[in-house]
Design a protein around this motif. Sequence first.
Motif, PDB file in Angstrom:
ATOM      1  N   LEU A  77       0.849  -1.194   0.000  1.00 41.26           N
ATOM      2  CA  LEU A  77       0.000   0.000   0.000  1.00 41.26           C
ATOM      3  C   LEU A  77       0.878   1.234   0.000  1.00 41.26           C
ATOM      4  O   LEU A  77       1.922   1.264   0.658  1.00 41.26           O
ATOM      5  CB  LEU A  77      -0.903  -0.006   1.236  1.00 41.26           C
ATOM      6  N   TRP A  78       0.467   2.251  -0.762  1.00 41.59           N
ATOM      7  CA  TRP A  78       1.162   3.538  -0.747  1.00 41.59           C
ATOM      8  C   TRP A  78       0.149   4.652  -0.607  1.00 41.59           C
ATOM      9  O   TRP A  78      -1.038   4.418  -0.700  1.00 41.59           O
ATOM     10  CB  TRP A  78       2.041   3.724  -1.991  1.00 41.59           C
ATOM     11  N   GLU A  79       0.647   5.854  -0.334  1.00 35.44           N
ATOM     12  CA  GLU A  79      -0.115   7.034   0.089  1.00 35.44           C
ATOM     13  C   GLU A  79      -0.368   6.934   1.600  1.00 35.44           C
ATOM     14  O   GLU A  79      -1.028   6.024   2.087  1.00 35.44           O
ATOM     15  CB  GLU A  79      -1.417   7.234  -0.670  1.00 35.44           C
ATOM     16  N   SER A  80       0.171   7.912   2.319  1.00 37.37           N
ATOM     17  CA  SER A  80       0.184   7.828   3.781  1.00 37.37           C
ATOM     18  C   SER A  80      -1.213   7.761   4.385  1.00 37.37           C
ATOM     19  O   SER A  80      -1.438   7.028   5.351  1.00 37.37           O
ATOM     20  CB  SER A  80       0.969   9.000   4.372  1.00 37.37           C
ATOM     21  N   GLY A  81      -2.173   8.513   3.850  1.00 37.75           N
ATOM     22  CA  GLY A  81      -3.527   8.468   4.395  1.00 37.75           C
ATOM     23  C   GLY A  81      -4.149   7.092   4.259  1.00 37.75           C
ATOM     24  O   GLY A  81      -4.801   6.586   5.187  1.00 37.75           O
ATOM     25  N   ALA A  82      -3.953   6.465   3.101  1.00 35.49           N
ATOM     26  CA  ALA A  82      -4.474   5.117   2.888  1.00 35.49           C
ATOM     27  C   ALA A  82      -3.800   4.132   3.823  1.00 35.49           C
ATOM     28  O   ALA A  82      -4.442   3.225   4.369  1.00 35.49           O
ATOM     29  CB  ALA A  82      -4.262   4.707   1.433  1.00 35.49           C
ATOM     30  N   ALA A 116      -3.026  15.515   4.036  1.00 35.88           N
ATOM     31  CA  ALA A 116      -2.488  15.063   2.757  1.00 35.88           C
ATOM     32  C   ALA A 116      -2.711  16.067   1.631  1.00 35.88           C
ATOM     33  O   ALA A 116      -1.895  16.162   0.711  1.00 35.88           O
ATOM     34  CB  ALA A 116      -3.110  13.715   2.381  1.00 35.88           C
ATOM     35  N   SER A 117      -3.792  16.830   1.703  1.00 37.87           N
ATOM     36  CA  SER A 117      -4.097  17.782   0.630  1.00 37.87           C
ATOM     37  C   SER A 117      -3.688  19.205   0.971  1.00 37.87           C
ATOM     38  O   SER A 117      -3.580  20.051   0.078  1.00 37.87           O
ATOM     39  CB  SER A 117      -5.606  17.772   0.334  1.00 37.87           C
ATOM     40  N   GLY A 118      -3.442  19.477   2.258  1.00 35.11           N
ATOM     41  CA  GLY A 118      -3.135  20.828   2.688  1.00 35.11           C
ATOM     42  C   GLY A 118      -1.737  20.962   3.259  1.00 35.11           C
ATOM     43  O   GLY A 118      -0.826  21.465   2.611  1.00 35.11           O
ATOM     44  N   GLN A 119      -1.551  20.469   4.471  1.00 25.04           N
ATOM     45  CA  GLN A 119      -0.267  20.676   5.133  1.00 25.04           C
ATOM     46  C   GLN A 119       0.902  20.118   4.332  1.00 25.04           C
ATOM     47  O   GLN A 119       1.900  20.808   4.076  1.00 25.04           O
ATOM     48  CB  GLN A 119      -0.276  20.045   6.526  1.00 25.04           C
ATOM     49  N   GLY A 120       0.821  18.867   3.931  1.00 20.52           N
ATOM     50  CA  GLY A 120       1.928  18.233   3.227  1.00 20.52           C
ATOM     51  C   GLY A 120       2.322  18.946   1.943  1.00 20.52           C
ATOM     52  O   GLY A 120       3.487  19.341   1.775  1.00 20.52           O
ATOM     53  N   PRO A 121       1.384  19.155   1.004  1.00 21.32           N
ATOM     54  CA  PRO A 121       1.749  19.821  -0.252  1.00 21.32           C
ATOM     55  C   PRO A 121       2.221  21.260  -0.073  1.00 21.32           C
ATOM     56  O   PRO A 121       3.185  21.675  -0.726  1.00 21.32           O
ATOM     57  CB  PRO A 121       0.443  19.771  -1.052  1.00 21.32           C
TER      58      PRO A 121
END
Length: 237
Positions: A77-82, A116-121
């Motif tokens: 699995l990849w993507e930290s939220g998943a 994942a959509s705000g802080q990280g990017p």
Amino acid sequence: MSHGKHFTLFSSVRAPNGWKVANVLNALGLSFEPIFLEIGGNTSDSDSHVKGPLHTKYNPNGRIPTLIDHKNNDFVLWESGAIYLYLIDKYDTEHKFSFSTPEERAQLTQWLFFQASGQGPYLGQASWFLRYHPEKVPSAIERYQNETRRILGVLESVLSKQEWLVGGKLTVADMIFVNYNKFLNFILGDDFDFAKEFPATFAWHTKVSESEGVKKTFEQQAKALAAQEEKEKAAKA
């Protein structure tokens, strides 16, 4: 690849995304073997590079983190939220760091998505334009510094009214933010005073950082960073 540990985690010594996943693994007492990959440069044909064949055979996006669960048929699995959602679904059966009700579960997922959509990017782009972009673009630096403060403001607006993000307890929704917060002074400057500008968020960040699982992650990262710096020093000698 050694399967002596429960999980293999593709990560990076310096970048925060792999360590975000380590927070949950450590909190749940799950053993893992990290594989630290290089991120920059033009060595994508190397197994030591994030876009090299060793990693991309598991993760076609060629970005960290990637997790392999060797006790679940080598599930990848990849993507930290998943990855966060998978780990709490499968291994936090007592809901120590998660919830059983659909409403609280949805709120927890909301914060994972926000990170994942705000802080990280936004913090990632700020770091890019400050350190790696070949030209200085003041307008881009200003934009992402402002967005970094906006993200902190969102957290402050909630944490000034409650101790934790969801459900009155420490959860993975809190854990996912702290690794990026370590870069705030780099992004906003040495004169940025986290405790003064965002006191509730700073107090929350401190509590999360001192929780058993996250504290262990920070110790693991410090050890890995020291080893990496020694390796780099020896290579230059």
